[in-house]
Design a protein around this motif. Structure first.
Motif, PDB file in Angstrom:
ATOM      1  N   ALA A   1       0.770  -1.121  -0.088  1.00 44.08           N
ATOM      2  CA  ALA A   1       0.169   0.095   0.039  1.00 44.08           C
ATOM      3  C   ALA A   1       0.940   1.315   0.142  1.00 44.08           C
ATOM      4  CB  ALA A   1      -0.885  -0.088   1.258  1.00 44.08           C
ATOM      5  N   GLU A   2       1.938   1.367   0.999  1.00 48.56           N
ATOM      6  CA  GLU A   2       2.682   2.344   0.958  1.00 48.56           C
ATOM      7  C   GLU A   2       3.622   2.522  -0.237  1.00 48.56           C
ATOM      8  OE1 GLU A   2       6.189   4.819   1.740  1.00 48.56           O
ATOM      9  OE2 GLU A   2       6.023   2.893   1.126  1.00 48.56           O
TER      10      GLU A   2
ATOM     11  N   ILE B   1       2.737   1.745  -3.262  1.00 52.07           N
ATOM     12  CA  ILE B   1       1.891   2.254  -4.456  1.00 52.07           C
ATOM     13  C   ILE B   1       1.609   3.813  -4.345  1.00 52.07           C
ATOM     14  CG2 ILE B   1      -0.730   2.442  -5.292  1.00 52.07           C
ATOM     15  CD1 ILE B   1      -0.457  -0.854  -5.030  1.00 52.07           C
ATOM     16  N   ALA B   2       1.438   4.031  -2.850  1.00 58.37           N
ATOM     17  CA  ALA B   2       0.711   5.508  -2.476  1.00 58.37           C
ATOM     18  C   ALA B   2       2.159   6.699  -2.999  1.00 58.37           C
ATOM     19  CB  ALA B   2       0.480   5.362  -1.012  1.00 58.37           C
TER      20      ALA B   2
ATOM     21  N   ILE C   1       2.468   7.001  -6.359  1.00 55.92           N
ATOM     22  CA  ILE C   1       1.387   7.977  -7.155  1.00 55.92           C
ATOM     23  C   ILE C   1       1.979   9.350  -6.663  1.00 55.92           C
ATOM     24  CG2 ILE C   1      -0.878   8.922  -6.813  1.00 55.92           C
ATOM     25  CD1 ILE C   1      -1.799   6.086  -6.008  1.00 55.92           C
ATOM     26  N   MET C   2       2.206   9.600  -5.367  1.00 54.92           N
ATOM     27  CA  MET C   2       2.999  10.825  -4.959  1.00 54.92           C
ATOM     28  C   MET C   2       3.966  11.389  -5.941  1.00 54.92           C
ATOM     29  SD  MET C   2       2.697  13.470  -2.818  1.00 54.92           S
ATOM     30  CE  MET C   2       2.119  13.208  -1.179  1.00 54.92           C
TER      31      MET C   2
ATOM     32  N   PHE D   1       3.343  12.924  -9.189  1.00 57.56           N
ATOM     33  CA  PHE D   1       2.939  14.498  -8.954  1.00 57.56           C
ATOM     34  C   PHE D   1       4.135  15.521  -8.631  1.00 57.56           C
ATOM     35  CE2 PHE D   1      -1.382  12.658  -8.078  1.00 57.56           C
ATOM     36  CZ  PHE D   1      -1.839  13.295  -8.863  1.00 57.56           C
TER      37      PHE D   1
ATOM     38  N   ILE E   1      -2.607   2.640 -11.583  1.00 56.88           N
ATOM     39  CA  ILE E   1      -2.301   4.200 -11.462  1.00 56.88           C
ATOM     40  C   ILE E   1      -1.240   4.821 -10.686  1.00 56.88           C
ATOM     41  CG2 ILE E   1      -3.691   4.467  -9.079  1.00 56.88           C
ATOM     42  CD1 ILE E   1      -5.152   6.816 -10.049  1.00 56.88           C
TER      43      ILE E   1
ATOM     44  N   THR F   1      -0.012   8.777 -12.756  1.00 55.67           N
ATOM     45  CA  THR F   1      -0.448  10.310 -12.544  1.00 55.67           C
ATOM     46  C   THR F   1       0.477  11.217 -13.451  1.00 55.67           C
ATOM     47  OG1 THR F   1       1.247   9.824 -10.633  1.00 55.67           O
ATOM     48  CG2 THR F   1      -1.149   9.971 -10.110  1.00 55.67           C
TER      49      THR F   1
ATOM     50  N   PHE G   1      -5.694  16.440 -12.788  1.00 57.37           N
ATOM     51  CA  PHE G   1      -6.087  15.521 -11.618  1.00 57.37           C
ATOM     52  C   PHE G   1      -7.328  16.066 -10.692  1.00 57.37           C
ATOM     53  CE2 PHE G   1      -3.136  12.858 -13.212  1.00 57.37           C
ATOM     54  CZ  PHE G   1      -3.624  11.462 -13.324  1.00 57.37           C
TER      55      PHE G   1
ATOM     56  N   GLN H   1      -9.532   8.889  -7.430  1.00 56.30           N
ATOM     57  CA  GLN H   1      -9.574   9.601  -6.054  1.00 56.30           C
ATOM     58  C   GLN H   1      -8.290   9.362  -5.445  1.00 56.30           C
ATOM     59  OE1 GLN H   1     -11.726  11.934  -5.842  1.00 56.30           O
ATOM     60  NE2 GLN H   1     -12.735  10.962  -7.859  1.00 56.30           N
ATOM     61  N   MET H   2      -7.810   8.110  -5.727  1.00 58.95           N
ATOM     62  CA  MET H   2      -6.476   7.740  -5.041  1.00 58.95           C
ATOM     63  C   MET H   2      -5.526   8.903  -5.384  1.00 58.95           C
ATOM     64  SD  MET H   2      -6.137   3.615  -6.041  1.00 58.95           S
ATOM     65  CE  MET H   2      -4.706   3.415  -4.996  1.00 58.95           C
ATOM     66  N   ALA H   3      -5.480   9.214  -6.853  1.00 58.97           N
ATOM     67  CA  ALA H   3      -4.438  10.281  -7.001  1.00 58.97           C
ATOM     68  C   ALA H   3      -5.026  11.582  -6.598  1.00 58.97           C
ATOM     69  CB  ALA H   3      -4.514  10.320  -8.485  1.00 58.97           C
ATOM     70  N   ARG H   4      -6.179  12.046  -6.509  1.00 53.78           N
ATOM     71  CA  ARG H   4      -6.533  13.210  -5.984  1.00 53.78           C
ATOM     72  C   ARG H   4      -6.798  13.285  -4.436  1.00 53.78           C
ATOM     73  NH1 ARG H   4     -11.625  14.902  -6.628  1.00 53.78           N
ATOM     74  NH2 ARG H   4     -11.220  16.812  -7.513  1.00 53.78           N
TER      75      ARG H   4
ATOM     76  N   THR I   1      -4.030  11.776  -2.933  1.00 56.71           N
ATOM     77  CA  THR I   1      -2.794  12.039  -2.711  1.00 56.71           C
ATOM     78  C   THR I   1      -2.142  13.489  -3.125  1.00 56.71           C
ATOM     79  OG1 THR I   1      -2.417   9.692  -3.643  1.00 56.71           O
ATOM     80  CG2 THR I   1      -0.379  11.094  -3.708  1.00 56.71           C
TER      81      THR I   1
ATOM     82  N   SER J   1      -5.911   2.367   1.534  1.00 55.11           N
ATOM     83  CA  SER J   1      -4.631   2.385   2.269  1.00 55.11           C
ATOM     84  C   SER J   1      -3.634   2.581   1.214  1.00 55.11           C
ATOM     85  CB  SER J   1      -4.545   0.683   2.661  1.00 55.11           C
ATOM     86  OG  SER J   1      -4.399  -0.051   1.633  1.00 55.11           O
ATOM     87  N   ALA J   2      -3.748   2.262  -0.015  1.00 56.12           N
ATOM     88  CA  ALA J   2      -2.710   2.628  -1.271  1.00 56.12           C
ATOM     89  C   ALA J   2      -2.866   4.079  -1.631  1.00 56.12           C
ATOM     90  CB  ALA J   2      -2.885   1.548  -2.335  1.00 56.12           C
ATOM     91  N   SER J   3      -3.206   5.057  -1.081  1.00 58.12           N
ATOM     92  CA  SER J   3      -3.298   6.409  -1.139  1.00 58.12           C
ATOM     93  C   SER J   3      -2.729   7.268   0.028  1.00 58.12           C
ATOM     94  CB  SER J   3      -4.427   6.817  -2.093  1.00 58.12           C
ATOM     95  OG  SER J   3      -5.693   6.738  -1.328  1.00 58.12           O
TER      96      SER J   3
ATOM     97  N   MET K   1      -1.579   5.930   3.702  1.00 58.11           N
ATOM     98  CA  MET K   1      -0.278   5.353   3.917  1.00 58.11           C
ATOM     99  C   MET K   1       1.056   6.765   3.633  1.00 58.11           C
ATOM    100  SD  MET K   1       0.721   2.803   5.059  1.00 58.11           S
ATOM    101  CE  MET K   1      -0.298   1.422   5.797  1.00 58.11           C
ATOM    102  N   LEU K   2       0.414   7.813   3.605  1.00 54.34           N
ATOM    103  CA  LEU K   2       1.151   8.973   3.225  1.00 54.34           C
ATOM    104  C   LEU K   2       1.298  10.085   4.204  1.00 54.34           C
ATOM    105  CD1 LEU K   2       0.098   9.395  -0.488  1.00 54.34           C
ATOM    106  CD2 LEU K   2       2.205   8.776   0.284  1.00 54.34           C
TER     107      LEU K   2
END
Ligand SMILES: [Zn+2]
Lengths: 320, 287
Positions: free
Chosen positions: A178-179, A181-182, A185-186, A189, A209, A213, A313, B178-181, B183, B209-211, B214-215
């Motif tokens: 999860a971390e 992927i997150a 994504i970040m 950007f 995704i 991004t 986005f 929304q995962m991107a938004r 984030t 959890s994958a957006s 976890m940030l």
């Protein structure tokens, strides 16, 4: 006989025609050739018509099948055809090397680019080596590292999305899928370089995704991009794993749907009959479209590139 | 910060002191099966007094538990396109939304409020698990974007309390976006050096959890909370073997380096205030 494995269920009539054509071609002796040639030409015309009828109105589920076709060009095929002096780069420098993501530097029409793609493999051996195109956390962390590297040297990024989804398993969970992927994504950007994502086959949920991004999101004509697989959706919402056709329709997962929603910027046309029949042609045309977008994005300043991505986005899914 | 230009400032509305569901009922602890009297459970912040199990805490109760003097104002829920796919499975999605709204008295699965904690102004957003499994679609995504925006405008920290089964699949690709938004929402706080603290509660899975979940600059989990990317059932089917004990629980995640700390609900407010004190106590160079 035509190779049956390349034909999808709904292509049975095309398979029959192709088989007949091949039979005629192979048994041809010179005396009969004249008659046969005429017949072959007729059959080929028929096949063409049938392909046209089938491929201009593929159902969403049929598109899912085409998008997953084993002969469809994969990331490595795009790299081989479009990128010169490709230098593959390995590892996340934290845990390991995950070949579900292939990435590296190379020249695209003379411009240095960073290519980051999900790779499914083409036979059993390579599928296993590439983890069936389902990246683990180390794959996403490798992708993130390559993005950082590209940004550091002001090199544009091209990502190629083709995954059923991120790897679901114990190792993935314990290493923080999860971390990973997150953060990926970040990272997208944060880029101050042109970043173009191309869905070449299957865009499977969060695992997709993570690499999309981007400033521009392009999709091959018969590719799909979805929040959940039709199989997963069918089993959860219909409580019936076989309701995949209904689920595929309800999810609106085709390139055409996504273009309507404003999620995708451009649909990359595939030759009639799909990318798996005309691999070289498809890849070459995709290259032209990617180049066009890259040329446009190169005109933007670093700050504007990041802003362009954020605005894109943020506007997405808002009421106009 | 150009993206702020077209931004509609959410209105604040003072939270009424509504009475929740009566507490004079008995509840059964899902972990130890003990029968607990409702008032006792409420007083104990919905933590089982026998085994310490943290039951689901509804948004209003969460706000009252965290804000100073139980005082806060709601951020107005964002207006989003309803049922963008015209989605139908065995039931149509609109009727699911309708019954979730009747059941929870909230517009969707996310609600944010502004108030003070230990004297610090703070925006707190809470996911409502009772609303279609806390799933994230347009309303949740936009709610988080606007909550982050509000925090940036007021120059205050953001705390998000998660509880979600993942993406709202009835909203298709737009729910995935929304995962991107979300984030991006988190990124606005980071860009402005404002703290974002994630409080992960049971369960926090899939696209949530994958957006943003976890940030966090700091990631807190409630004891025993399920925190996962892939569902345990899917993993079990794939590997055809038993899963390790405590798999995907908060303690497992802490052991594997994925959360900073596990905090009991009784200590949560105090710990958050200490963190806000620390993160807000910056130094000036050369002083
Ligand atoms: Zn208990």
């Amino acid at each position: 006989m035509a190779d049956k494995t390349i034909y999808l269920d709904f292509e049975e009539p095309i398979y029959k025609l192709d088989t007949k054509i091949q039979e005629l071609k192979s048994c041809c002796d010179d005396n009969l050739a004249k008659d046969f040639n005429k017949e072959i030409a007729n059959l080929e015309k028929k096949t063409q018509k049938l392909l046209e009828e089938t491929y201009t109105k593929l159902t969403p589920w049929q598109k899912v099948c085409v998008a997953r076709h084993a002969n469809r060009p994969h990331s490595i095929d795009y790299i081989n055809a479009l990128i010169e002096n490709f230098m593959p780069l390995a590892g996340d420098k934290l845990f390991g090397e995950d070949e579900a993501i292939v990435g590296g530097l190379g020249f695209f029409n003379g411009q240095a680019v960073m290519v980051i793609g999900q790779e499914k493999g083409h036979d059993l051996e390579s599928r296993i080596r590439h983890g069936f195109g389902m990246p683990k956390p180390e794959g996403y962390r490798k992708a993130k590292r390559l993005m950082e590297l590209a940004n550091h040297f002001n090199i544009p990024i091209i990502s190629l999305v083709d995954t059923a989804g991120a790897f679901p398993g114990i190792e993935g969970e314990e290493r923080g899928q999860a971390e990973a992927i997150a953060s990926c994504i970040m990272e997208g950007f944060k880029m101050e370089v042109p970043y173009i994502a191309v869905v070449i086959g299957e865009g499977g949920s969060g695992g997709a995704i993570a690499l999309a991004t981007a400033n521009r999101i392009l999709m091959l004509e018969h590719s799909i991009y979805s929040v959940i697989s039709p199989e997963g959706c069918a089993s959860i919402l219909w409580r019936d794993g076989s309701a995949v056709k209904k689920a595929a329709t309800a999810l609106h997962l085709t390139a055409q749907d996504l273009h309507k929603f404003g999620v995708v910027d451009e649909i990359i046309r595939e030759p009639l009959g799909g990318a798996h029949r005309f691999r070289d042609e498809t890849v070459k045309h995709a290259g032209d479209v990617i180049w066009k977008h890259l040329t446009e994005l190169k005109k933007l300043s670093p700050a504007d590139l990041a802003k362009d991505r954020e605005e894109k986005f943020l506007a997405m899914s808002r009421i106009a | 910060m150009n993206w702020l230009l077209d931004y509609v400032r959410p209105k604040l509305s003072v939270a009424k002191t509504e009475k929740d569901v009566p507490d004079n009922l008995w509840d059964k602890c899902p972990q130890c099966d003990a029968m607990i009297y409702g008032q006792e459970l409420a007083k104990n912040l919905y933590v089982c007094p026998h085994c310490g199990y943290h039951m689901y805490l509804r948004p209003r109760k969460r706000f009252r538990m965290l804000f100073d003097d139980e005082e806060y104002s709601y951020l107005e829920a964002p207006k989003v396109k309803e049922d963008p796919l015209n989605f139908k499975d065995t039931k149509d999605y609109r009727s699911k939304l309708k019954s979730a709204r009747e059941k929870t008295k909230f517009d969707d699965a996310f609600v944010a409020a502004f108030g003070k904690m230990g004297g610090h102004g703070v925006v707190i957003g809470v996911m409502n698990f009772n609303f279609i499994g806390g799933s994230m679609g347009l309303a949740v995504g936009e709610g988080i974007v606007q909550a982050a925006q509000f925090a940036v405008e007021r120059k205050v920290p953001l705390i998000l309390v998660t509880a979600s089964g993942g993406a709202r699949m009835q909203e298709g690709i737009l729910s995935l976006m929304q995962m991107a938004r979300t984030t991006l929402a988190v990124k606005q706080l980071k860009d402005n050096h404002l703290p974002y603290i994630a409080v992960l509660t049971n369960p926090t899975t899939g696209g949530v959890s994958a957006s943003f979940a976890m940030l966090g600059d700091i990631t807190i989990a409630e004891p025993d909370a399920l925190i996962a990317f892939a569902g345990a059932r899917v993993i079990k089917e794939t590997i055809k073997a038993d899963l390790p004990a405590g798999f995907q629980k908060a303690e497992y995640l802490k052991k594997h380096g994925m959360v900073d700390m596990i905090v009991s609900r009784h200590d949560l407010r105090e710990k958050l205030i200490t963190l806000l004190n620390l993160l807000g106590n910056t130094y000036t160079k050369g002083e």
